[in-house]
Design an enzyme around this catalytic site. Structure first.
Site: not given
Length: 353
Positions: A315-317
């Site tokens: 996640g987190e980009g």
């Protein structure tokens, strides 16, 4: 609230002519050619003229964080407190998304969309919709008013970035329990049971995995939101960060900004965005196929082919961040690679056709 126009087809022939005139066999640069075509087309929409020498000069990564009521019912390996701890890590520059953003040149912003405990850290943008959502297997995660407020806040933020020159946008997320929310959204949109959408998130054991499936199926049975009711699906199952990512995607498409779609959670937001404004998909660039088991099915729903296959599930980009060099390379060959005529190279491909 949003009006997203379809990409005009008026530039496609000219763009393809430029790509196919380069000193290479037709299609030899594979997905980079499709990527160049899409980027140039999106960047040509605003002024209605085919853009010359298109570039990416101000890419922005917006990471939204929010907590989830369902996390308190044992669906994750981590407690909800980790969301706030990771937001602090983002603020201090220590997370993977910070490292990749610095390395590759993303302008990174972290937004508190509704974590449990508010922070007074100036490095965090405050767009709180509350102190986490409600447990969506027992009641709606939020109200429709919350959804609409989240859209409004996200739209204003994207408009601000656009005024400051943003010409590519990507989104990341942080929120313990948000794979549960994304799985529920996926099941609601695709009208499939939880067993087909629920994955192991950050790495839960089998007993927790079964419990997670059961709770999400309980939520689906409880709410029974029709698959075409986008706002109601968000209110029933969404996270505050997912709501704002969805709104930000719609706002970016409205402003003709290319959108990089990250992994499982961001793709859930993209599904809702497409239900609201089907043309939004014209602006989506799908970064990667996540290790989360439902993500491949999501991508099939979009009929999308992602740029990367790295088995990421952080996640987190992070997956979206890693695609920036590919997009820069796509525009570099489009702008700078010689044509057959310029290089005095015989265009064998054209002569054979």
């Amino acid at each position: 609230m949003f009006s997203v126009s379809p990409l005009s087809a008026q530039f496609e022939s000219d763009i393809l002519t430029i790509i196919n005139s380069k000193t290479k066999p037709l299609g030899a640069l594979g997905q980079l050619e499709d990527l160049a075509k899409q980027l140039v087309n999106v960047k040509s929409q605003s002024n209605g003229v085919l853009v010359t020498n298109p570039t990416i000069s101000h890419p922005h990564m917006l990471v939204f964080a929010g907590d989830h009521g369902i996390a308190e019912y044992g669906v994750s390996i981590a407690p909800s407190a980790v969301t706030g701890q990771m937001v602090a890590n983002f603020a201090s520059g220590g997370a993977a998304i910070n490292v990749f953003s610095r390395q590759l040149g993303w302008q990174l912003d972290v937004i508190d969309a509704g974590i449990l405990t508010a922070t007074d850290n100036d490095a965090i943008c405050n767009q709180r919709l509350g102190a986490g959502t409600k447990a969506f297997h027992l009641e709606s995660a939020m109200s429709l008013a919350d959804v609409k407020l989240g859209f409004s806040l996200a739209k204003k933020l994207v408009e601000e970035k656009h005024k400051n020159g943003c010409d590519l946008i990507a989104f990341g997320e942080m929120g313990i329990g948000n794979t549960s929310s994304a799985s529920a959204i996926m099941s609601a949109v695709m009208n499939i049971p939880a067993v087909e959408s629920v994955g192991k998130g950050t790495g839960i054991d089998q007993a927790t995995f079964i419990k997670k499936q059961q709770l999400i199926q309980q939520a689906l049975d409880f709410h029974q939101v029709p698959s075409n009711q986008a706002l109601e699906i968000l209110a029933a199952y969404g996270g505050f960060e997912i709501v704002q990512i969805c709104g930000a995607m719609l706002a970016a498409a409205e402003l003709n900004i290319p959108i990089v779609v990250d992994g499982f959670i961001c793709t859930a937001a993209a599904m809702i965005a497409k239900l609201i404004q089907p043309n939004v998909q014209d602006y989506f660039i799908f970064a990667h196929c996540s290790g989360e088991q439902g993500h491949e099915k999501m991508l099939q729903w979009f009929n999308a082919k992602p740029l990367l296959q790295l088995e990421l599930r952080l996640g987190e980009g992070t997956g979206a961040a890693l695609t920036l060099p590919l997009m820069q390379s796509a525009l570099a060959f489009y702008n700078d690679m010689a044509s057959f005529t310029q290089a005095n190279v015989e265009n064998v491909v054209s002569e054979k056709e």
